[in-house]
Design a protein around this motif. Structure first.
Motif, PDB file in Angstrom:
ATOM      1  N   GLU A  47       0.812  -1.213   0.000  1.00  0.00           N
ATOM      2  CA  GLU A  47       0.000   0.000   0.000  1.00  0.00           C
ATOM      3  C   GLU A  47       0.848   1.267   0.000  1.00  0.00           C
ATOM      4  OE1 GLU A  47      -3.710   2.089  -0.093  1.00  0.00           O
ATOM      5  OE2 GLU A  47      -3.036   0.078  -0.686  1.00  0.00           O
ATOM      6  N   SER A  54       0.570   6.436   0.588  1.00  0.00           N
ATOM      7  CA  SER A  54       0.028   5.742   1.762  1.00  0.00           C
ATOM      8  C   SER A  54      -1.453   5.440   1.595  1.00  0.00           C
ATOM      9  CB  SER A  54       0.238   6.552   3.047  1.00  0.00           C
ATOM     10  OG  SER A  54      -0.862   7.414   3.295  1.00  0.00           O
ATOM     11  N   PHE A  55      -1.951   4.591   2.492  1.00  0.00           N
ATOM     12  CA  PHE A  55      -3.362   4.185   2.493  1.00  0.00           C
ATOM     13  C   PHE A  55      -4.308   5.340   2.763  1.00  0.00           C
ATOM     14  CE2 PHE A  55      -2.320   4.315   6.942  1.00  0.00           C
ATOM     15  CZ  PHE A  55      -3.502   4.665   7.579  1.00  0.00           C
ATOM     16  N   GLN A 159     -10.818   3.344   4.326  1.00  0.00           N
ATOM     17  CA  GLN A 159      -9.677   2.494   4.701  1.00  0.00           C
ATOM     18  C   GLN A 159     -10.053   1.012   4.637  1.00  0.00           C
ATOM     19  OE1 GLN A 159      -8.116   4.946   4.416  1.00  0.00           O
ATOM     20  NE2 GLN A 159      -7.744   6.280   6.169  1.00  0.00           N
ATOM     21  N   LEU A 185      -7.474   2.745  10.090  1.00  0.00           N
ATOM     22  CA  LEU A 185      -7.098   1.660   9.182  1.00  0.00           C
ATOM     23  C   LEU A 185      -7.489   0.307   9.748  1.00  0.00           C
ATOM     24  CD1 LEU A 185      -5.694   0.558   6.667  1.00  0.00           C
ATOM     25  CD2 LEU A 185      -3.520   0.693   7.909  1.00  0.00           C
ATOM     26  N   GLY A 284       5.224   2.010   8.203  1.00  0.00           N
ATOM     27  CA  GLY A 284       4.785   0.960   7.293  1.00  0.00           C
ATOM     28  C   GLY A 284       5.523  -0.345   7.470  1.00  0.00           C
ATOM     29  N   SER A 307       1.998   0.177   4.978  1.00  0.00           N
ATOM     30  CA  SER A 307       0.997   1.237   4.880  1.00  0.00           C
ATOM     31  C   SER A 307       1.481   2.541   4.268  1.00  0.00           C
ATOM     32  CB  SER A 307       0.411   1.534   6.266  1.00  0.00           C
ATOM     33  OG  SER A 307       1.449   1.839   7.183  1.00  0.00           O
TER      34      SER A 307
END
Length: 332
Positions: A47, A54-55, A159, A185, A284, A307
């Motif tokens: 991701e 990023s997410f 998310q 998330l 991440g 992430s």
């Protein structure tokens, strides 16, 4: 709050359709090295290769897409440790909406610059996310619409689309390992995964320095924690003393949580680079770090969410080169 009030599968599926043209479906790679360590297949959900790195774009894009005409004309504002601000700035720019991002002085300059480059106005306030939130509150009083980084139904649903992708891409997944901060998330991913298969195990990983959600779970209610310099800077910040959704969803839907230290985070970043050929920020890399440190006992195929990749490249160079980077000492 009961589980009937949680964000559900229908909302997450609607978010997937709503943001499909804004985000990319990120790939999944099988890690041979981590699979050998864990004794089960370990899949990496990349991701950090999402637009904006990023997410956070998922939740921001879903929230912006749901603004009324009046809200669009007034503009949006948010508080961020970096990645939410970048996602919100990107989504707002695409929609032609004014965007202001409030941040603390602890946010790395690379993330501040990235947000400004997307056309958002950045305001640096105080040394904590709570202090930056006070500036947000002033702008909301002046008429802007706040889109928070995690504790918002549209953000959580956005998310959660990551969870839908993981189950599609790794149908036999048994455990999903998620970086844990404010809970947007992990709440969304847990809601999506467990709605599809209630037996999927959700594990949250965060850093020892300023683990607000874990401290709150241990206290039985949202509590404040001191924000400290950490390689996992995107996981910093509180969860809000008046948290409406993510605290309860994390408490009820997440199976296990674990803390990792700075050295372990650095190990995760190094592994991502040298073994997986991925540039991943500390936040991440916490899932990789947890597998290497054998924080939990694997029971079946694992999906790790990487992430974000919005790391200061000078810091990344120092970490992957083997330097002992202690940001606490450097700030002091």
């Amino acid at each position: 709050m009961t589980q009937s009030d949680f964000i559900g599968l229908e909302e997450i599926e609607a978010a997937r359709d709503r943001i499909a043209s804004t985000i990319r479906q990120t790939p999944v790679n099988l890690s041979d090295t981590l699979s050998r360590i864990a004794g089960v297949p370990v899949h990496l959900k990349l991701e950090h290769l999402q637009h904006t790195g990023s997410f956070k774009l998922r939740g921001a894009a879903n929230a912006v897409a749901r603004l009324s005409d009046t809200e669009r004309s007034a503009g949006v504002v948010g508080v961020s440790t970096g990645n939410h601000g970048r996602g919100l700035a990107h989504a707002a720019k695409a929609a032609g909406v004014r965007c202001v991002i409030c941040m603390s002085r602890l946010v790395p300059q690379v993330k501040v610059d990235g947000i400004r480059a997307l056309g958002a106005e950045v305001r640096i306030v105080g040394r904590s996310q709570d202090e930056a939130q006070a500036e947000v509150d002033k702008l909301v009083a002046d008429g802007m619409t706040m889109i928070p980084p995690f504790d918002h139904p549209s953000v959580i649903a956005g998310q959660g689309t990551l969870g839908l992708e993981i189950v599609d891409q790794v149908p036999d997944v048994e455990t999903v390992v998620v970086p844990l901060s404010g809970g947007g998330l992990i709440a969304g991913v847990a809601a999506a995964c467990k709605a599809i298969n209630k037996d999927i195990r959700i594990i949250g990983i965060t850093m020892e320095r300023g683990a607000a959600m874990i401290a709150s779970l241990e206290a039985g209610q949202p509590v404040e924690v001191e924000e400290l310099p950490t390689l996992a800077d995107s996981l910093g910040g509180g969860i809000g003393l008046f948290n409406r959704l993510t605290f309860a969803m994390t408490r009820d839907l997440v199976d296990e949580t674990y803390l990792i230290n700075e050295a372990q985070i650095a190990t995760g970043m190094r592994h991502a680079y040298w073994q997986e050929r991925q540039i991943v920020e500390g936040s991440g890399a916490v899932g990789i770090a947890a597998v290497i440190a054998q924080k939990f006992k694997p029971k079946g195929p694992i999906a790790l969410i990487l992430s974000g990749g919005n790391v200061d490249m000078e810091q990344h160079f120092r970490v992957i080169g083997g330097e002992d980077v202690d940001l606490m000492k450097e700030v002091a």
